[in-house]
Design a protein around this motif. Structure first.
Motif, PDB file in Angstrom:
ATOM      1  N   GLY A 104      -7.997   3.323  -3.139  1.00  0.00           N
ATOM      2  CA  GLY A 104      -6.987   2.944  -4.116  1.00  0.00           C
ATOM      3  C   GLY A 104      -6.535   1.512  -3.917  1.00  0.00           C
ATOM      4  O   GLY A 104      -7.178   0.724  -3.221  1.00  0.00           O
ATOM      5  N   THR A 105      -5.403   1.187  -4.524  1.00  0.00           N
ATOM      6  CA  THR A 105      -4.841  -0.160  -4.452  1.00  0.00           C
ATOM      7  C   THR A 105      -3.550  -0.139  -3.649  1.00  0.00           C
ATOM      8  O   THR A 105      -2.701   0.730  -3.862  1.00  0.00           O
ATOM      9  N   VAL A 106      -3.409  -1.082  -2.733  1.00  0.00           N
ATOM     10  CA  VAL A 106      -2.168  -1.205  -1.966  1.00  0.00           C
ATOM     11  C   VAL A 106      -1.088  -1.753  -2.895  1.00  0.00           C
ATOM     12  O   VAL A 106      -1.172  -2.892  -3.358  1.00  0.00           O
ATOM     13  N   GLU A 107      -0.099  -0.924  -3.195  1.00  0.00           N
ATOM     14  CA  GLU A 107       0.955  -1.320  -4.122  1.00  0.00           C
ATOM     15  C   GLU A 107       2.063  -2.105  -3.430  1.00  0.00           C
ATOM     16  O   GLU A 107       2.611  -3.059  -3.981  1.00  0.00           O
ATOM     17  N   GLU A 108       2.403  -1.688  -2.215  1.00  0.00           N
ATOM     18  CA  GLU A 108       3.546  -2.307  -1.534  1.00  0.00           C
ATOM     19  C   GLU A 108       3.422  -2.104  -0.033  1.00  0.00           C
ATOM     20  O   GLU A 108       2.941  -1.067   0.428  1.00  0.00           O
ATOM     21  N   ILE A 109       3.845  -3.114   0.720  1.00  0.00           N
ATOM     22  CA  ILE A 109       3.961  -3.002   2.175  1.00  0.00           C
ATOM     23  C   ILE A 109       5.380  -3.399   2.543  1.00  0.00           C
ATOM     24  O   ILE A 109       5.837  -4.493   2.210  1.00  0.00           O
ATOM     25  N   GLU A 110       6.072  -2.508   3.208  1.00  0.00           N
ATOM     26  CA  GLU A 110       7.470  -2.753   3.559  1.00  0.00           C
ATOM     27  C   GLU A 110       7.656  -2.630   5.065  1.00  0.00           C
ATOM     28  O   GLU A 110       7.265  -1.630   5.667  1.00  0.00           O
ATOM     29  N   GLU A 111       8.238  -3.666   5.669  1.00  0.00           N
ATOM     30  CA  GLU A 111       8.596  -3.617   7.084  1.00  0.00           C
ATOM     31  C   GLU A 111      10.040  -3.146   7.200  1.00  0.00           C
ATOM     32  O   GLU A 111      10.936  -3.733   6.597  1.00  0.00           O
ATOM     33  N   ILE A 112      10.255  -2.092   7.978  1.00  0.00           N
ATOM     34  CA  ILE A 112      11.578  -1.490   8.103  1.00  0.00           C
ATOM     35  C   ILE A 112      12.005  -1.555   9.566  1.00  0.00           C
ATOM     36  O   ILE A 112      11.294  -1.081  10.454  1.00  0.00           O
ATOM     37  N   GLY A 113      13.148  -2.148   9.818  1.00  0.00           N
ATOM     38  CA  GLY A 113      13.650  -2.262  11.182  1.00  0.00           C
ATOM     39  C   GLY A 113      14.121  -0.923  11.723  1.00  0.00           C
ATOM     40  O   GLY A 113      14.365   0.030  10.976  1.00  0.00           O
ATOM     41  N   GLU A 133       2.210   1.696   0.780  1.00  0.00           N
ATOM     42  CA  GLU A 133       2.071   2.573  -0.384  1.00  0.00           C
ATOM     43  C   GLU A 133       0.755   2.269  -1.092  1.00  0.00           C
ATOM     44  O   GLU A 133       0.481   1.121  -1.449  1.00  0.00           O
ATOM     45  N   ILE A 134      -0.056   3.311  -1.282  1.00  0.00           N
ATOM     46  CA  ILE A 134      -1.376   3.175  -1.905  1.00  0.00           C
ATOM     47  C   ILE A 134      -1.405   3.991  -3.189  1.00  0.00           C
ATOM     48  O   ILE A 134      -1.000   5.159  -3.207  1.00  0.00           O
ATOM     49  N   ALA A 160      -0.537  -6.414  -0.203  1.00  0.00           N
ATOM     50  CA  ALA A 160      -0.246  -5.818  -1.506  1.00  0.00           C
ATOM     51  C   ALA A 160      -1.216  -6.368  -2.548  1.00  0.00           C
ATOM     52  O   ALA A 160      -1.514  -7.563  -2.572  1.00  0.00           O
ATOM     53  N   GLY A 161      -1.730  -5.473  -3.390  1.00  0.00           N
ATOM     54  CA  GLY A 161      -2.691  -5.853  -4.412  1.00  0.00           C
ATOM     55  C   GLY A 161      -4.132  -5.700  -3.983  1.00  0.00           C
ATOM     56  O   GLY A 161      -5.047  -5.786  -4.808  1.00  0.00           O
ATOM     57  N   GLU A 162      -4.352  -5.452  -2.698  1.00  0.00           N
ATOM     58  CA  GLU A 162      -5.715  -5.330  -2.171  1.00  0.00           C
ATOM     59  C   GLU A 162      -6.271  -3.934  -2.432  1.00  0.00           C
ATOM     60  O   GLU A 162      -5.562  -2.937  -2.352  1.00  0.00           O
ATOM     61  N   ARG A 163      -7.550  -3.876  -2.747  1.00  0.00           N
ATOM     62  CA  ARG A 163      -8.241  -2.608  -2.932  1.00  0.00           C
ATOM     63  C   ARG A 163      -8.755  -2.108  -1.587  1.00  0.00           C
ATOM     64  O   ARG A 163      -9.325  -2.878  -0.811  1.00  0.00           O
ATOM     65  N   VAL A 164      -8.513  -0.826  -1.281  1.00  0.00           N
ATOM     66  CA  VAL A 164      -9.005  -0.236  -0.039  1.00  0.00           C
ATOM     67  C   VAL A 164      -9.874   0.973  -0.363  1.00  0.00           C
ATOM     68  O   VAL A 164      -9.650   1.668  -1.356  1.00  0.00           O
ATOM     69  N   GLU A 165     -10.863   1.206   0.470  1.00  0.00           N
ATOM     70  CA  GLU A 165     -11.703   2.389   0.349  1.00  0.00           C
ATOM     71  C   GLU A 165     -11.133   3.509   1.209  1.00  0.00           C
ATOM     72  O   GLU A 165     -10.385   3.259   2.157  1.00  0.00           O
ATOM     73  N   SER A 166     -11.490   4.732   0.889  1.00  0.00           N
ATOM     74  CA  SER A 166     -11.137   5.843   1.766  1.00  0.00           C
ATOM     75  C   SER A 166     -11.756   5.595   3.136  1.00  0.00           C
ATOM     76  O   SER A 166     -12.948   5.333   3.252  1.00  0.00           O
ATOM     77  N   GLY A 167     -10.935   5.639   4.172  1.00  0.00           N
ATOM     78  CA  GLY A 167     -11.409   5.336   5.518  1.00  0.00           C
ATOM     79  C   GLY A 167     -11.378   3.871   5.868  1.00  0.00           C
ATOM     80  O   GLY A 167     -11.715   3.490   6.991  1.00  0.00           O
TER      81      GLY A 167
END
Length: 212
Positions: A104-113, A133-134, A160-167
Motif C-alpha cells: 500500500g501507500t504510506v499515508e502518515e508517519i507520526e512520532e509520539i513522545g 499508517e498504510i 509519507a507518500g511512499e509505496r511499500v510492498e507486503s513484507g
C-alpha cells in the motif's frame, strides 16, 4: 548487513570495539570483552534477506518475536475508531527490522513522545513510538514501533507518500521492544494468539474476510 543496518549499528559496534582494541594493545585481556560485545551488536542489527509471499488477503507479521496480546482498541484511522491490535514483543535475540504487513501507500508517519518502560510492562503503552499508517487495498493498517528501555531509539526507513510492498522494510527498533499492528475490527480474522512465535514478512498474522 545492509547499509541502513550498519548506519544504525555503527555507534553500538565501534565504541566497544575501539575500547576493546585499546585495552588489548595495553596488554589487558579484558579487551576481549569489548571485541565480543561489538560482535554481539553486529549480530543484533542483522538484516537477513527473506523470500516473501504476497497473498492479497493476508496481513503478515511486522516483527519477529512473541505475540503478547490480541485485543480491540481505539484508533482514529479506523472506521468507527475500532481496531484489532496484535502486539509483538521483541527480545534481544530477535531480528529487529520491521516489515509492512500489506502492500500500500504510506499515508502518515507520526512520532509520539513518551516514556521508556520495559516492553513487558503495561506502561510500555505510553513509550516513545512511531506510528506508520498504510493505506492498503482492503483498508488502513497501522504499524506502531515502540522504543524500549535500553537504546530508546527507532529508525524509520520510509516516508509519507511512499509505496511499500507486503513484507517491505519499514525500519528498525534499537535493542528490543514492541511492535503493534492495527487493522479495522471485523475485517480480518487473527491467525495468531498470545504466546505464538512469529517472523516479520513470513508469518500470516490475519486473513481478510470476504466482502459481504
Amino acid at each position: 548487513m545492509t547499509r541502513r543496518g550498519w548506519e544504525a549499528a555503527r555507534p553500538y559496534v565501534l565504541v566497544p570495539l575501539i575500547l576493546g582494541l585499546l585495552l588489548l594493545l595495553a596488554g589487558r585481556r579484558s579487551g576481549w570483552l569489548g571485541v565480543l560485545a561489538a560482535g554481539g551488536m553486529l549480530a543484533f542489527f542483522r538484516d537477513p534477506e527473506r523470500e516473501i509471499d504476497r497473498l492479497p488477503d493476508v496481513l503478515y507479521a511486522a516483527a519477529d518475536g512473541l505475540v503478547r496480546e490480541v485485543d480491540e482498541v481505539y484508533d482514529p484511522a479506523m472506521p468507527g475508531g475500532r481496531a484489532t491490535r496484535i502486539s509483538t514483543f521483541l527480545s534481544l535475540h530477535n531480528v529487529h527490522v520491521n516489515r509492512s504487513p500489506v502492500g500500500g501507500t504510506v499515508e502518515e508517519i507520526e512520532e509520539i513522545g513518551g516514556g521508556y518502560y520495559p516492553a513487558l510492562f503495561k506502561r510500555s503503552e505510553e513509550n516513545r513510538r512511531n506510528r506508520i499508517e498504510i493505506s492498503g487495498s482492503r483498508g488502513p493498517v497501522v504499524v506502531i514501533q515502540k522504543a524500549g528501555l535500553i537504546a530508546r531509539r527507532i529508525s524509520t526507513w520510509v516516508e509519507a507518500g511512499e509505496r511499500v510492498e507486503s513484507g517491505g522494510k519499514l525500519g528498525l527498533i534499537h535493542l528490543g521492544s514492541r511492535t503493534d499492528v492495527l487493522f479495522p475490527a471485523g475485517t480480518a480474522e487473527p491467525l495468531v494468539g498470545p504466546g505464538d512465535k512469529i517472523r516479520a514478512g513470513l508469518t500470516p498474522l490475519a486473513r481478510y474476510e470476504e466482502p459481504r
